[in-house]
Scaffold this motif. Structure first.
Motif, short mmCIF file in Angstrom:
data_model
loop_
_atom_site.label_atom_id
_atom_site.label_comp_id
_atom_site.label_asym_id
_atom_site.label_seq_id
_atom_site.Cartn_x
_atom_site.Cartn_y
_atom_site.Cartn_z
N VAL A 1 1.02 -1.21 0.06
CA VAL A 1 0.13 0.09 -0.10
C VAL A 1 0.90 1.17 0.02
N ILE B 1 9.91 4.06 -1.10
CA ILE B 1 10.26 2.96 -0.32
C ILE B 1 9.59 1.79 -0.48
N CYS C 1 -1.97 -1.03 -3.78
CA CYS C 1 -2.99 -0.05 -3.60
C CYS C 1 -2.09 1.34 -3.49
N LYS D 1 -3.44 5.72 -4.05
CA LYS D 1 -4.49 6.53 -4.47
C LYS D 1 -4.32 7.15 -5.76
N HIS E 1 3.18 10.09 6.02
CA HIS E 1 3.24 9.96 7.61
C HIS E 1 1.70 10.24 8.01
N HIS F 1 -0.34 7.26 7.55
CA HIS F 1 -0.14 6.05 8.24
C HIS F 1 -1.54 5.53 9.15
N THR G 1 -4.49 4.55 6.63
CA THR G 1 -4.31 3.10 5.91
C THR G 1 -4.14 2.03 6.78
N LYS H 1 8.20 3.56 9.18
CA LYS H 1 8.64 4.53 10.37
C LYS H 1 8.01 5.90 9.84
N GLN I 1 14.33 -0.65 9.36
CA GLN I 1 15.73 -1.55 8.90
C GLN I 1 16.90 -1.67 9.54
N TYR J 1 6.36 14.60 -5.89
CA TYR J 1 5.32 14.45 -4.60
C TYR J 1 5.95 13.93 -3.44
N ALA J 2 6.98 13.24 -3.49
CA ALA J 2 7.74 12.66 -2.28
C ALA J 2 8.21 13.66 -1.18
N ARG K 1 6.87 15.68 2.34
CA ARG K 1 7.89 15.78 3.36
C ARG K 1 8.33 17.01 3.63
N ASP L 1 12.10 12.03 10.06
CA ASP L 1 11.83 11.48 8.81
C ASP L 1 13.00 10.36 8.92
N HIS M 1 21.64 7.24 9.84
CA HIS M 1 21.28 5.63 9.84
C HIS M 1 22.48 5.08 10.59
#
Ligand SMILES: NC(=O)c1ccc[n+]([C@@H]2O[C@H](COP(=O)([O-])OP(=O)(O)OC[C@H]3O[C@@H](n4cnc5c(N)ncnc54)[C@H](O)[C@@H]3O)[C@@H](O)[C@H]2O)c1
Length: 407
Positions: free
Chosen positions: A13, A18, A43, A45, A89, A92, A95, A110, A138, A183-184, A188, A201, A293
């Motif tokens: 979804v 990612i 899925c 939108k 986010h 979340h 969905t 996350k 991860q 879009y990302a 953000r 993030d 990370h």
């Protein structure tokens, strides 16, 4: 439970960036000989995004899953054993919860909810449904992060950890079309859609890993700045100026007494800095990554006498002392890459009817560290992480909860 094939029937979804990395993770599992799952539904939108992703699935796996425009439609029409949720986010909880209510265990990216209250909605829905919510966190699962955690926290190669400094200064042009038109980035860079900037993030990984290594953070003190204000025409909110931080300076005090500095800027013209150093009583460890990370790319040690131990030697020592059963549990089928391991954990949790390694409650504690940074900036004072975790302090998050009617 899975059908006669015995393979978990998985939906993805939110078919954006990612989700593509998750797909690579599932592919790595198949290549390693683990084939106890099938990607059977997609899925998103946006029609063009789900169609493009279906083509990628077809190229990588040899079949084209049916596609749905909403989770509500998906859970009504598809036969599923779990949903792997990769939405922004703000979406979340909207969905995840319908999937739980349809009886599906979920893995969500996350930070598992845009605010503490959104996390609570998810956790309560999981309890009501009797299904788990795994979080796609991860970083701590990969061979390099597991090696460095063992070296620093169990083997204590650099002695007792005294303090750390994690700093990155670079200059990103958020006003360029590359950000404004993607879009990302549209979601953000807007607080109502993302909950916060990179602290929340990529910083979610940082918070999870330092907590996993060093325990709970007691108090944070933080100052934020936003130097760049491009107008972002997001499909959900329309034209709005960027309103999340591009710069922060913070100090973290751990319950253990450890203290750390975590400061970053994406609006730092001139000389760049990338330093992630952890100091102990007998030496230091430098993260090879440079991003938020910790130890995802490994780390190198310098001892007090100037001698060094490169990551490759540390990993050999880690593997040599690993009990074979533990090695098989942590790196099933010989897989060592972190995203593939989180996908395996999700599928295996469904099939074995066990709890996943990282759940919504665990990541709520980590995200409370990030949110405490925003609350500290807003209060102009240090903030206790427990007060954010418990919901006692929420001034920064209140407008988000009000806008989306959360809680
Ligand atoms: N683990 C990591 O290293 C990592 C890296 C990047 C992103 N993430 C996380 O993954 C999530 C998604 O980030 P991304 O970079 O893939 O974003 P993205 O914008 O590339 O993709 C999000 C997708 O969700 C879709 N979407 C939005 N609302 C939806 C809804 N209500 N129902 C169905 N689909 C919807 C969008 O159309 C888009 O295709 C975030 O939680 C982010 O923090 C994690």
């Amino acid at each position: 439970m899975p059908d006669a094939s015995g393979k978990a029937q998985i939906a993805i979804v939110g078919t954006g960036g990612i989700a593509g990395a998750h797909l690579q993770g599932y592919r790595k599992l198949l290549d390693a000989g683990y084939d106890s799952f099938e990607i059977v539904a997609l899925c998103d939108k946006f029609e063009d995004r789900r169609a493009a992703f279906a083509k990628t699935v077809s190229d990588m796996f040899g079949w084209t899953p049916p596609q749905y425009a909403s989770v509500e439609e998906m859970v009504e029409k598809a036969t599923l054993d779990g949903a792997d949720i990769c939405t922004p986010h703000a979406f979340h909880h909207t969905t995840v919860i319908p999937c739980l209510e349809a009886g599906l265990p979920v893995m969500v990216e996350k930070p598992c909810g845009i605010t503490i209250k959104a996390s609570d909605l998810i956790i309560e829905a999981a309890k009501r449904a009797g299904k788990f919510v795994a979080v796609a966190e991860q970083v701590r699962r990969g061979i390099k992060a597991r090696t460095m955690r063992w070296a620093l926290c169990e083997k204590k190669m650099i002695g007792d950890i005294r303090f750390f400094l994690v700093e990155g200064y670079s200059n990103w042009d958020f006003c360029s079309d590359a950000y404004k038109n993607a879009y990302a980035w549209q979601w953000r860079l807007l607080k109502l859609l993302t909950g916060g900037g990179m602290i929340f993030d990529a910083g979610a990984h940082f918070a999870d890993m330092i907590r996993h290594m060093f325990g709970d953070v007691d108090e944070v003190s933080c100052a934020l700045r936003t130097f760049q204000r491009p107008i972002l025409d997001s499909p959900e909110l329309g034209p709005q100026p960027m309103d999340v931080e591009d710069t922060w300076m913070s100090c973290l005090r751990f319950a253990s007494g450890l203290v750390g500095q975590w400061s970053w800027s994406f609006s730092a013209p001139g000389e760049g800095v990338a330093a992630q150093l952890f100091y102990g009583s007998e030496g230091s460890a430098r993260d090879r990554g440079g991003w938020m990370h910790p130890f995802q790319q490994g780390g190198d040690i310098v001892f007090a006498d100037g001698t060094t131990k490169p990551y490759e030697d540390i990993e050999k020592e880690y593997k040599a002392q690993l009990d074979p059963a533990e090695a098989a549990r942590l790196f099933p089928h010989g897989v060592e890459e972190d995203v593939a391991l989180e996908c395996w954990d999700f599928v295996d949790s469904i099939l074995s009817q066990r709890a996943p390694e990282i759940d919504a409650e665990t990541t709520k504690r980590a995200k409370a560290i990030c949110l405490a940074m925003y609350e500290s900036d807003m209060a102009g004072a240090p903030v206790r992480v427990q007060d954010v975790y418990s919901g006692k302090i929420s001034a920064y998050q209140d407008p988000i909860n009000e806008y989306w009617k959360i809680g």
